[in-house]
Design an enzyme around this catalytic site. Structure first.
Site, short mmCIF file in Angstrom:
data_model
loop_
_atom_site.label_atom_id
_atom_site.label_comp_id
_atom_site.label_asym_id
_atom_site.label_seq_id
_atom_site.Cartn_x
_atom_site.Cartn_y
_atom_site.Cartn_z
N ARG A 63 42.83 46.36 -6.36
CA ARG A 63 42.55 47.73 -5.55
C ARG A 63 43.97 47.20 -4.87
NH1 ARG A 63 41.33 47.38 0.05
NH2 ARG A 63 40.81 49.77 0.30
N HIS A 67 46.68 50.56 -4.80
CA HIS A 67 47.01 51.09 -3.44
C HIS A 67 48.82 50.67 -4.24
CE1 HIS A 67 44.16 51.42 -0.60
NE2 HIS A 67 43.65 50.97 -2.04
N VAL A 71 51.22 55.03 -5.29
CA VAL A 71 52.51 55.06 -3.93
C VAL A 71 53.62 55.35 -4.72
CG1 VAL A 71 52.90 54.37 -1.94
CG2 VAL A 71 50.41 54.41 -2.28
N ASN A 97 45.28 50.77 4.56
CA ASN A 97 45.46 48.93 3.75
C ASN A 97 45.78 48.67 4.76
OD1 ASN A 97 46.58 50.78 1.51
ND2 ASN A 97 48.42 50.50 2.22
N HIS A 196 34.58 50.53 -8.70
CA HIS A 196 34.21 50.17 -7.57
C HIS A 196 32.54 49.61 -7.88
CE1 HIS A 196 36.03 52.60 -3.73
NE2 HIS A 196 36.35 52.22 -4.67
N ASP A 249 30.12 45.87 -14.35
CA ASP A 249 29.43 46.52 -15.65
C ASP A 249 29.52 47.43 -15.21
OD1 ASP A 249 27.91 46.61 -13.37
OD2 ASP A 249 27.21 44.88 -14.41
#
Length: 321
Positions: A63, A67, A71, A97, A196, A249
């Site tokens: 992540r 992020h 940006v 954040n 996710h 997966d």
């Protein structure tokens, strides 16, 4: 032979000048082969240790890379701390954040080891890119070749961090717009959303979905409600992928097909819209998902990178030199 070699190198130099503006402006998977040959080993070893200590850390490092890149490009701007003395407000305190991004200490540790092995050579931006790849592979997902040679920014954008990142409350058209602005196709957006399949989210981000939305499996909603009350407990965590919370997966896509997406933005990918067929494909074909995810990650890792003499190589990822 010497003439031919010189001629070939000259031709390569001219081509790179034409295409990239400078000879050093191209990323390369061999970038540290001579200047820091143990760089990839150092990063991989640290990631393996961090994930072994806490399995969620793999998702957190992945992540961080997302992020960062969304940006102003993959320039490690997300790692810069706020500095009250210079009135500098970085991206860490932006709404998407704050109290959410994590893994900074792991990056600090990796940077410290690299500075000991080869001072001033490996950028923080490259550390983020490699750590993301190694995290996915460690969790059982695909791997890919990370092109290297990114340099670090000397600033960050609090405002862009508040506008350029996808929100867990977005509908499909809004998600498509966010990803399209970064050059991604709708298919690539779905593939990248597959990140996710690992990690956790806070109750406050999905409370409305599990109590008020109708496109959700009722038994699934009830099971999540046990750890996310209708009021309070906003920081309580639930896995983004209830099927296999840690492993990387295609279970995430199977969840969506069964209306078990945790976030509103997750289920938006499979809700009678244009992406239903792509989600269904990934739910049935893990290898297809792995290939598309890896290719999209390579593309993301190349977003607006700083190379050549642009930016710097920070000695401390939290502040400019």
């Amino acid at each position: 032979m010497a003439f031919r070699s010189h001629y070939f190198n000259l031709c390569c130099f001219l081509v790179m000048i034409i295409l990239f503006g400078s000879c050093s402006a191209q990323l390369s998977s061999y970038y540290y082969a001579k200047t820091c040959p143990k760089a990839l080993y150092i990063i991989k070893t640290a990631v393996l240790g961090a994930v072994a200590k806490e399995s969620r850390m793999g998702a957190s490092l992945l992540r961080l890379h997302f992020h960062d890149c969304f940006v102003n490009g993959c320039d490690a701007s997300v790692l810069l701390d706020d500095d009250d003395t210079s009135n500098f407000t970085g991206e860490k305190s932006a709404a998407p954040n704050a109290n959410s991004l994590r893994g900074f200490e792991v990056i600090d540790s990796i940077k410290s080891k690299l500075e000991t092995a080869c001072p001033g050579v490996v950028s923080c931006a490259d550390i983020l890119a490699v750590a993301a790849r190694d995290s996915v592979a460690t969790l059982g997902g695909p791997t890919w070749t990370v092109e290297l040679g990114r340099r670090d920014s000397t600033t960050a954008s609090f405002s862009n961090a508040n506008t350029d990142l996808a929100s867990p409350l977005m509908n499909l058209d809004e998600l498509i717009s966010v990803f399209s602005k970064k050059g991604f196709t709708e298919k690539e957006m779905v593939a990248l959303s597959g990140s996710h399949t690992t990690g956790k989210a806070r109750c406050l981000l999905f409370r409305n979905r599990i109590y008020n939305e109708t496109n959700i499996d009722s038994e699934f909603a009830k099971s999540i409600q046990s750890n996310c009350p209708s009021s309070g407990g906003g920081d309580n965590l639930s896995p983004l992928d209830d099927g296999s919370p840690v492993i990387f997966d295609n279970s995430y896509f199977k969840n969506l097909v069964n209306n078990k997406g945790l976030l509103h933005s997750d289920q938006a990918l499979f809700n009678g819209g244009s992406m239903d067929s792509q989600v269904a494909t990934y739910s049935e074909n893990p290898i297809t998902f792995y290939v598309d995810f890896a290719n999209a990650m390579v593309k993301m890792g190349n977003l607006s990178v700083l190379t050549g003499t642009d930016g710097e190589i920070r000695t401390n990822c939290r502040k400019v030199n």
